[in-house]
Every structure is written in structure tokens, then in C-alpha cells.
Write an enzyme that holds these catalytic residues in place. Structure first.
Site, PDB file in Angstrom:
ATOM      1  N   PHE A 107       0.802  -1.227   0.000  1.00  0.00           N
ATOM      2  CA  PHE A 107       0.000   0.000   0.000  1.00  0.00           C
ATOM      3  C   PHE A 107       0.835   1.276   0.000  1.00  0.00           C
ATOM      4  CE2 PHE A 107       0.932  -0.025   4.546  1.00  0.00           C
ATOM      5  CZ  PHE A 107       1.092   1.325   4.804  1.00  0.00           C
TER       6      PHE A 107
ATOM      7  N   ARG B 187      -5.993  -1.633  -0.378  1.00  0.00           N
ATOM      8  CA  ARG B 187      -6.217  -0.390   0.373  1.00  0.00           C
ATOM      9  C   ARG B 187      -6.014   0.843  -0.513  1.00  0.00           C
ATOM     10  NH1 ARG B 187      -2.544  -1.693   5.395  1.00  0.00           N
ATOM     11  NH2 ARG B 187      -2.292  -3.768   4.574  1.00  0.00           N
TER      12      ARG B 187
ATOM     13  N   SER C 205       4.740  -7.197   3.480  1.00  0.00           N
ATOM     14  CA  SER C 205       5.309  -7.555   4.787  1.00  0.00           C
ATOM     15  C   SER C 205       6.051  -8.887   4.709  1.00  0.00           C
ATOM     16  CB  SER C 205       4.184  -7.633   5.815  1.00  0.00           C
ATOM     17  OG  SER C 205       3.226  -8.561   5.375  1.00  0.00           O
TER      18      SER C 205
ATOM     19  N   CYS D  62       9.650   1.464   3.331  1.00  0.00           N
ATOM     20  CA  CYS D  62      10.440   0.292   3.711  1.00  0.00           C
ATOM     21  C   CYS D  62      11.897   0.676   3.905  1.00  0.00           C
ATOM     22  CB  CYS D  62      10.293  -0.796   2.670  1.00  0.00           C
ATOM     23  SG  CYS D  62      10.981  -0.306   1.108  1.00  0.00           S
TER      24      CYS D  62
END
Ligand code: NAD
Length: 496
Positions: free
Chosen positions: A156, A184, A233, A288
Site C-alpha cells: 500500500f 487499500r 510484509s 520500507c
């Protein structure tokens, strides 16, 4: 929230060159994280719909593969121009569905465009190599061929950029492509595909399916899909890598992160503070490559602690579309609750709150998911929190006596996406570059994001696979090597 009968704009899928209304039974609201406003309704497409997209991509493949590389890149030149022309419009959509600031949204689109530009070099990048006379009169050639149908499943936090780590290279190499964006933030890809539609790409070469786990599982199990790229993730990255591998597919899976920055006492503290402040709190910490642990060495402990707390406190938080706002909300109310509970845990485990962003009050943002910048001091290296990805605007400070001890923090981390060092010592920088156990290294850099012509690296639990996204690695990932050994009768060749 899952609703049975969506009242809102229903987002269609794009399959075989057509916008198709989804027949999904389950739909999910797309919510503006700054206002709580519902923007649209996204289908959680089922296996039948995703299979249609895969079949369309498979049907388009033989003709696309035979299209000369020079012709395959022409739609990408058009796409670059369309993305430039619609940059502000796309950035606005990103801000509305993701929450990051308008400037951050424009910056991510620049990185998307860079990848389109690099993929336009495929006629050079895809070349193989050859050698005459590997034996008398025998020649050997390595050629690269596309794989077939390939897919990407994306996160997202960069709705406009991440799909472009894959799409331009995949199709320029002659593959046909399916993207499943994060449910999302589906609106950015929806608009992007309206632009892709105008590039002249043949039907079925690029396809967009919206959905969640069922859609992903269909991609992972379908025999016609040859390769899967994933960004998200770590637990999901591991799952996708294992399931794709078990089904004989190529996979490159980018996972989560916990990025450390080491601040040495000889660093330019003013510059370090500004840059680390942006790295930790830009995009509300949902990058990230965001720095989430600052390891101060020696004297840097006091000076950096004071300066970063002051800088973080000064950030203006609000709706990313408002001018002057420097940090937006986090993606969902669940995410806000999780971040706040991790801050609670940090304090229970003995960390000191230098700046507390919980229960944030933002004028006009009563229904938004705001967490303000938070600085936790003295997070214990042994605590759970020290290596838990928070993915929010929280910076943990830890202290080390010297560079050896500081590098020990990085060694202990399960992740290896990025590591940075702030120093004015060339020797320390050289040692850090050599020893730091991470795939993207920053020296006096806060977000060491590789340009499109370098691999987006990542080590340990931050990446599963061999070839990374972007640049030459993308060409390796999206092509299969074939070696041809050839003899033709000639005077000098061996006679039988
Ligand atoms: P996520 O793992 O929840 O979702 C990513 C994608 O996987 C989405 O498209 C989602 O629909 C799908 N998905 C989710 N659960 C699934 C399941 N059980 N089975 C199959 N598919 C599933 O990640 P997110 O919250 O969208 O993104 C944030 C995470 O992504 C962070 O951990 C962040 O560090 C990471 N990230 C990593 C990189 C990198 O380059 N390493 C880049 C961006 C984001």
C-alpha cells in the site's frame, strides 16, 4: 470493512484490454486516511475472475513475444509522456488514498517514470552474448527469451511507484503482465491503467485485477503464471516465496524492514538531523527504507538526541493535500492503534518517551488516522520492540560505545533492507560499506533508495529470491537464458 452490497463507485478490473465490472461477492471500502471519507469500493476478485486475466495474458503472449523489442518499447515512450502530463492528477489520487503529502506523492511518481525510462533500453539490456569457434567451426550463442505470463502483487505504501519496479521491464522483455495492487490503495493503478490504455498496447499485454488473498492464491497456483514479484510484509513475502516455489515459479519477494542509522560523533550533526528526521518521519514512517532506529556513538548521544527531538516536534502534521503539511496520517485506524500499542510497549519495556505522538490532535483531522512524530530513547537491544517493524512515525534511539558495538545492533536484526552511517570519516564509511549487513547502504544518506538502473536490493528477512527489482536484475528475472551451439558444414570444420 467488508460490505455485501457496495453503495459506492465500484472499481472495475482491466482484463484483455477491457474494463470489466467485477462479479465479486466481497467488496471493501477504500478510505481516505486523512479524512475517513470513503472514496470507492474495491472488489475482492475471486479465482474465476483472476483466471480470466491470466488466460487473457496467456492468449496475448505469443504475438507480443514475436513483436520486435524496438516496437515493444514504443508504448512505454508514450506512457512516460502520459505519466508526465498527468503527474499532478495521479499524485492527488495517491495522497487521497494513501495519505502521504502531495510532494511525496509526486516524488514517488518520478521514481515510477524513471523505471519506464530505463525499460526503454531493453533492446540493449536484453542482448545475450556469443563466441565463435568454441570448437573448430562451432559457434555458441546465449539468447534471452521472455518467460510468458508474469504477475506482481504490491504493497500500500507506494501505490504509484512499486508496480513500476516490474511492469515496464516485464512487458519490454516480451512477457505479458498482471498486477494485483494493494486493496487499500487501488485507485492509483486504476487511473494508471486508463493511461496505459492510450499507449497502443495490444489487449491482454497488461491486466489489472483487484483483490486480496484469494486473488493472490489464484496467481500463485495457476500453471500459466511463470513468475511472481511481491512487495509487502515479511510473513506474506515468505508465504508467497514458498508457495510460488512449490509450484515451480520464479519469485522475487520484498519484505518488511527495520532500518538502522549509525550517527558517529564526527558527523555534521545539523545535516544528519535534517536528513534522519525526513527519513524517519517522511511518508509517516511508512517507507520500507525509513530509518527507525538511530544508534548514536559516544558524544553523538546527547547532541543528536536533543536535535532530533526538536526537529521531529516541529513537523507540521495534517492532510497531505494541504500546503505546508510535512507529514500525513498512517494508512488505517487499525494501523494507528497498532503503532500506539507498540509505543506503549516500548515505555513498559523501559524506553523513555522524548516525544509522544499518540492521541494526536490535528485540526480538521478528527476522522483521520494521525500519529504524530514519536521519539523513544533507550530502547533496550534485548526488547521485542528493538527489532519489530513499527511502520509508523516512531524513531527509537539506542546508544553504543563505538562503531563495533553499533554494527552489532545491525547484525542482530532479522532484517537487512537498509543501513546508513553519518560521519565525516572516510575510513569509518569504508568499513561500514564493507561490513554493514544490508542490501541498500547510505553514507550520509537517509533513504538509500536505488535509482531505477540499480537493483532495489534487500537482505535477510527483507528479501527472498535472487534477482531484485529494477534495472539489469529485472531483465534477468523476466528472461530465460537459452544457449545455442551451432555447426554448419565449412571447409575448416571437422568432417564426419
Ligand atoms: P501486506 O503484506 O499486508 O500486503 C501486500 C500485498 O499482499 C497486498 O497486495 C495484499 O493484498 C497481499 N496480501 C496480504 N496478505 C496476504 C496473504 N495472507 N496472502 C496473500 N496475499 C496477501 O503489506 P502492506 O501492509 O501492503 O505493506 C507494508 C509492508 O510492505 C511493510 O512491511 C513494508 O516494509 C513492506 N514494504 C517492503 C518494501 C521493500 O522493498 N522491501 C517496499 C515497500 C513496502
Amino acid at each position: 470493512m467488508t460490505v455485501a452490497a457496495p453503495p459506492l463507485t465500484r472499481i472495475p478490473n482491466y482484463i484483455n484490454g477491457q474494463w470489466q465490472d467485477s462479479t465479486a461477492n466481497e467488496w471493501q471500502d477504500v478510505i481516505n486516511p486523512a479524512t475517513g471519507e470513503t472514496l470507492a469500493s474495491v472488489p475482492l476478485s475471486d479465482a474465476a475472475e483472476v483466471s480470466k486475466a491470466i488466460d487473457a495474458a496467456a492468449a496475448a503472449y505469443p504475438a507480443w513475444r514475436r513483436t520486435p523489442p524496438e516496437d515493444r518499447i514504443q508504448p512505454l515512450f508514450k506512457l512516460k509522456q502520459l505519466l508526465e502530463d498527468h503527474l499532478d492528477e495521479l499524485a492527488r489520487i495517491i495522497t487521497q488514498e494513501n495519505g502521504k503529502t502531495f510532494a511525496e506523492a509526486k516524488a514517488e511518481l518520478r521514481r515510477a517514470i524513471e523505471n519506464v525510462e530505463v525499460a526503454c533500453g531493453i533492446p540493449m539490456m536484453m542482448q545475450g552474448y556469443n563466441l565463435e569457434d568454441v570448437a573448430r567451426g562451432i559457434d555458441e550463442t546465449m539468447i534471452r527469451q521472455p518467460l510468458g505470463v508474469v504477475a506482481a502483487v504490491t504493497a500500500f505504501n507506494f501505490p504509484g511507484m512499486i508496480p513500476f519496479w516490474f511492469l515496464p521491464y516485464a512487458i519490454a522483455c516480451g512477457n505479458t503482465f498482471i498486477v494485483k495492487p494493494s486493496e487499500r490503495v487501488p485507485l492509483t493503478m486504476r487511473r494508471t491503467f486508463e493511461l496505459l490504455e492510450r499507449t497502443g498496447l495490444p489487449a491482454g499485454v497488461v491486466n489489472l485485477v483487484n483483490g486480496g488473498k484469494a486473488a493472490v492464491d489464484t496467481i500463485l497456483d495457476h500453471p500459466k503464471v511463470r513468475a511472481v514479484s511481491f512487495v509487502g510484509s515479511t510473513p506474506v513475502a515468505k508465504y508467497i516465496y514458498a508457495r510460488a516455489g512449490a509450484n515451480g515459479k520464479r519469485a522475487q519477494c520484498q519484505g518488511g524492514a527495520k532500518n538502522h542509522v549509525i550517527v558517529l560523533p564526527d558527523a555534521d550533526m545539523k545535516m544528519a538531523t535534517q536528513i534522519i528526521n525526513d527519513s524517519a518521519f517522511g511518508c509517516a514512517g511508512q517507507r520500507c527504507l525509513a530509518v527507525s532506529v538511530a544508534v548514536t556513538v559516544g558524544e553523538a548521544q546527547r547532541t543528536f538526541r536533543d536535535s532530533i527531538t526538536e526537529a521531529a516536534a516541529s513537523l507540521r502534521v495534517g492532510n497531505g493535500l494541504d500546503k505546508d503539511v510535512q507529514m500525513g496520517p498512517v494508512i488505517t485506524s487499525q494501523s494507528r492503534a497498532r503503532i500506539e500499542s507498540l509505543i506503549d510497549r516500548g515505555t513498559r519495556e523501559g524506553a523513555k518517551l522524548l516525544l509522544d505522538g499518540r492521541s494526536a490532535k490535528v485540526p480538521g483531522g478528527e476522522n483521520g488516522n494521525f500519529v504524530k512524530p514519536t521519539v523513544l530513547d533507550g530502547v533496550s537491544a534485548e526488547s521485542d520492540l528493538a527489532d519489530t517493524e513499527i511502520f509508523g512515525p516512531v524513531l527509537s534511539l539506542v546508544h553504543a560505545n563505538n562503531l563495533d558495538d553499533a554494527l552489532g545492533f545491525l547484525e542482530r536484526s532479522a532484517y537487512g533492507n537498509q543501513a546508513s552511517l553519518f560521519t565525516s570519516s572516510g575510513a569509518a564509511a569504508r568499513r561500514f560499506r564493507y561490513e554493514a549487513p544490508a542490501g541498500n547502504i547510505g553514507i550520509n544518506i537517509g533513504v538509500a533508495a536505488p535509482m531505477a538502473y540499480f537493483p532495489f536490493s534487500g537482505w535477510k528477512d527483507s528479501f527472498f529470491g535472487v534477482q531484485h527489482g529494477q534495472g539489469r536484475d529485472a531483465v534477468e528475472f523476466y528472461t530465460e537464458k537459452k544457449v545455442v551451439v551451432e555447426r554448419w558444414a565449412a571447409d575448416h570444420s571437422r568432417k564426419f
